[in-house]
Design a protein around this motif. Structure first.
Motif, mmCIF file in Angstrom:
data_model
loop_
_atom_site.group_PDB
_atom_site.id
_atom_site.type_symbol
_atom_site.label_atom_id
_atom_site.label_comp_id
_atom_site.label_asym_id
_atom_site.label_seq_id
_atom_site.Cartn_x
_atom_site.Cartn_y
_atom_site.Cartn_z
ATOM 1 N N ALA A 1 0.814 -1.393 -0.048
ATOM 2 C CA ALA A 1 -0.046 0.100 -0.065
ATOM 3 C C ALA A 1 0.936 1.235 -0.026
ATOM 4 C CB ALA A 1 -1.079 -0.077 1.218
ATOM 5 N N TYR A 2 1.952 1.192 0.786
ATOM 6 C CA TYR A 2 2.854 2.333 0.765
ATOM 7 C C TYR A 2 3.547 2.649 -0.472
ATOM 8 C CZ TYR A 2 7.281 4.723 1.578
ATOM 9 O OH TYR A 2 8.479 5.682 1.683
ATOM 10 N N LEU A 3 3.868 1.565 -1.356
ATOM 11 C CA LEU A 3 4.638 1.637 -2.676
ATOM 12 C C LEU A 3 3.436 2.060 -3.569
ATOM 13 C CD1 LEU A 3 6.937 -1.479 -2.433
ATOM 14 C CD2 LEU A 3 7.659 1.108 -2.417
ATOM 15 N N VAL A 4 2.453 1.468 -3.677
ATOM 16 C CA VAL A 4 1.373 1.849 -4.810
ATOM 17 C C VAL A 4 0.842 3.016 -4.635
ATOM 18 C CG1 VAL A 4 -0.648 1.156 -5.729
ATOM 19 C CG2 VAL A 4 1.003 -0.651 -5.407
ATOM 20 N N SER A 5 0.497 3.534 -3.280
ATOM 21 C CA SER A 5 -0.201 4.627 -2.952
ATOM 22 C C SER A 5 0.416 5.891 -3.189
ATOM 23 C CB SER A 5 -0.936 4.784 -1.753
ATOM 24 O OG SER A 5 -0.056 4.582 -0.606
ATOM 25 N N PHE A 6 1.729 5.590 -2.816
ATOM 26 C CA PHE A 6 2.677 7.027 -2.831
ATOM 27 C C PHE A 6 3.166 7.009 -4.141
ATOM 28 C CE2 PHE A 6 2.409 7.039 1.817
ATOM 29 C CZ PHE A 6 2.940 8.407 1.918
ATOM 30 N N TYR A 7 3.363 5.977 -4.981
ATOM 31 C CA TYR A 7 3.595 5.977 -6.411
ATOM 32 C C TYR A 7 2.415 7.038 -7.193
ATOM 33 C CZ TYR A 7 4.395 4.667 -11.237
ATOM 34 O OH TYR A 7 4.356 4.795 -12.714
ATOM 35 N N LEU A 8 1.379 6.515 -6.942
ATOM 36 C CA LEU A 8 0.340 7.262 -7.707
ATOM 37 C C LEU A 8 0.237 8.679 -7.405
ATOM 38 C CD1 LEU A 8 -2.705 4.307 -7.560
ATOM 39 C CD2 LEU A 8 -1.102 4.965 -9.269
ATOM 40 N N GLN B 1 13.654 6.013 -6.263
ATOM 41 C CA GLN B 1 13.446 4.958 -5.827
ATOM 42 C C GLN B 1 12.203 4.408 -5.742
ATOM 43 O OE1 GLN B 1 15.487 4.902 -2.033
ATOM 44 N NE2 GLN B 1 17.390 5.395 -3.030
ATOM 45 N N LEU B 2 11.034 5.030 -5.056
ATOM 46 C CA LEU B 2 9.770 4.951 -5.145
ATOM 47 C C LEU B 2 9.255 4.801 -6.624
ATOM 48 C CD1 LEU B 2 7.077 4.642 -3.584
ATOM 49 C CD2 LEU B 2 6.758 7.321 -3.750
ATOM 50 N N ARG B 3 9.507 5.237 -7.516
ATOM 51 C CA ARG B 3 8.932 5.117 -8.891
ATOM 52 C C ARG B 3 9.309 3.896 -9.405
ATOM 53 N NH1 ARG B 3 8.835 11.214 -10.999
ATOM 54 N NH2 ARG B 3 6.867 12.108 -10.031
ATOM 55 N N SER B 4 10.689 3.481 -9.193
ATOM 56 C CA SER B 4 11.257 2.372 -9.670
ATOM 57 C C SER B 4 10.701 1.123 -8.782
ATOM 58 C CB SER B 4 12.760 2.354 -9.658
ATOM 59 O OG SER B 4 13.155 2.452 -8.475
ATOM 60 N N SER B 5 10.090 1.161 -7.696
ATOM 61 C CA SER B 5 9.674 -0.079 -6.978
ATOM 62 C C SER B 5 8.194 -0.206 -6.902
ATOM 63 C CB SER B 5 10.136 0.226 -5.560
ATOM 64 O OG SER B 5 11.472 0.418 -5.459
ATOM 65 N N TRP B 6 7.449 0.688 -7.891
ATOM 66 C CA TRP B 6 5.962 0.323 -7.758
ATOM 67 C C TRP B 6 5.492 -1.070 -8.051
ATOM 68 C CZ3 TRP B 6 3.312 -1.340 -12.023
ATOM 69 C CH2 TRP B 6 3.706 -1.229 -13.293
#
Length: 296
Positions: A106-113, A251-256
């Motif tokens: 949820a952290y990776l997906v929500s913050f990526y979006l 890093q966040l955008r590459s880990s979605w």
């Protein structure tokens, strides 16, 4: 013997009083700390201060709530409940592991979006998360010990008591058990950085409380969850606070995609757990059932 909801003492409690008291305690301790710092001319470590303030605010908030219990005749032993005989703890371990997987996803997906629409806001939030109090290998032993005490002992006990023991049971009396579960879970999530992940966490802890009729089970699961988080923090390099905002965002955008994979693994199983254990509309709060059994 079916408990009588007309004698529910939680009908007299007001959740808004918790917010007012929390605000008053935050202001009071914050002002007192500022005065102490001004008098002593000592600059306190910001992260240690945050941990101490958490203990003071949530500790006194719980004690203040216990005064309400005395006023309205609420017996703490019926709020706490007893662990069922031969309770199966191993499935609870698996449940917490699934929650952690979903929390990360949820952290990776929500913050990526969110980063696609508001990158500056995400950068500021990630900086706050990176500098928030947590145990790290590069931190002093006293700080890590204090952080472990707060996250593994203080937070599970106080948060479960306030959110599940009081807020959930009060809102069940007001709106019904299903609406109260969702509403208290959303409130729990809003008060944390990872809103989506902690909302589902709050709902699951509420279901565990209703199913087992004891706060001990969600407290234990909450403590185990936080223990794993503290452990991962201690295993980290502790260098994330020096990483630039641009690098953090990259890093966040590459880990979605990792978040998507983790969500596909954890979410179906968590939904299955909720589906199998979701309470009926006419189910009563644990306090009423525990108190009725105590009078029999």
């Amino acid at each position: 013997m079916k408990p009588d909801n007309s004698h529910n003492p939680f009908l007299k409690l007001k959740v808004r009083n918790l917010f007012v008291r929390g605000l008053l305690l935050s202001l009071g301790f914050g002002i007192a700390l500022g005065v102490l710092q001004g008098i002593t001319a000592v600059k306190f470590n910001a992260q240690i201060v945050t941990l101490i303030l958490y203990i003071l605010i949530f500790g006194f908030l719980c004690l203040w709530s216990l005064e309400d219990f005395d006023r309205y005749g609420i017996d703490m032993k019926y709020v706490l409940g007893r662990v069922p005989n031969r309770h199966k703890w191993l499935p609870m371990v698996g449940l917490v592991l699934l929650i952690i997987l979903f929390f990360l996803s949820a952290y990776l997906v929500s913050f990526y979006l969110l980063s696609l629409a508001a990158p500056t806001f995400v950068e500021s939030v990630m900086r706050q998360v990176a500098t928030s109090p947590s145990a790290r290998t590069t931190s002093p032993p006293f700080y890590n010990l204090l952080a472990a005490i707060v996250y593994i002992i203080v937070a599970p006990i106080t948060e479960e008591f306030l959110f599940r023991g009081i807020i959930l049971q009060r809102w069940v009396s007001k709106w019904g058990i299903q609406t109260a579960l969702v509403a208290s879970g959303v409130l729990f999530g809003i008060l944390h950085a990872n809103v989506l992940g902690l909302t589902l966490f709050g709902i699951i802890m509420g279901v565990l409380y209703i199913k087992t009729r004891t706060l001990i089970v969600p407290i234990a699961c909450h403590a185990f969850n936080n223990s794993l988080a503290v452990g991962m923090g201690l295993l980290s390099s502790g260098s994330k606070t020096t990483t630039s905002a641009a690098n953090l965002l990259e890093q966040l955008r590459s880990s979605w995609w990792i978040g998507i994979v983790l969500m596909l693994i954890s979410l179906p199983l968590l939904v299955r757990f909720l589906y199998r254990n979701w309470p009926r509309k006419d189910d009563l709060v644990p306090y009423l059932i525990n108190s009725s059994h105590g009078r029999e």
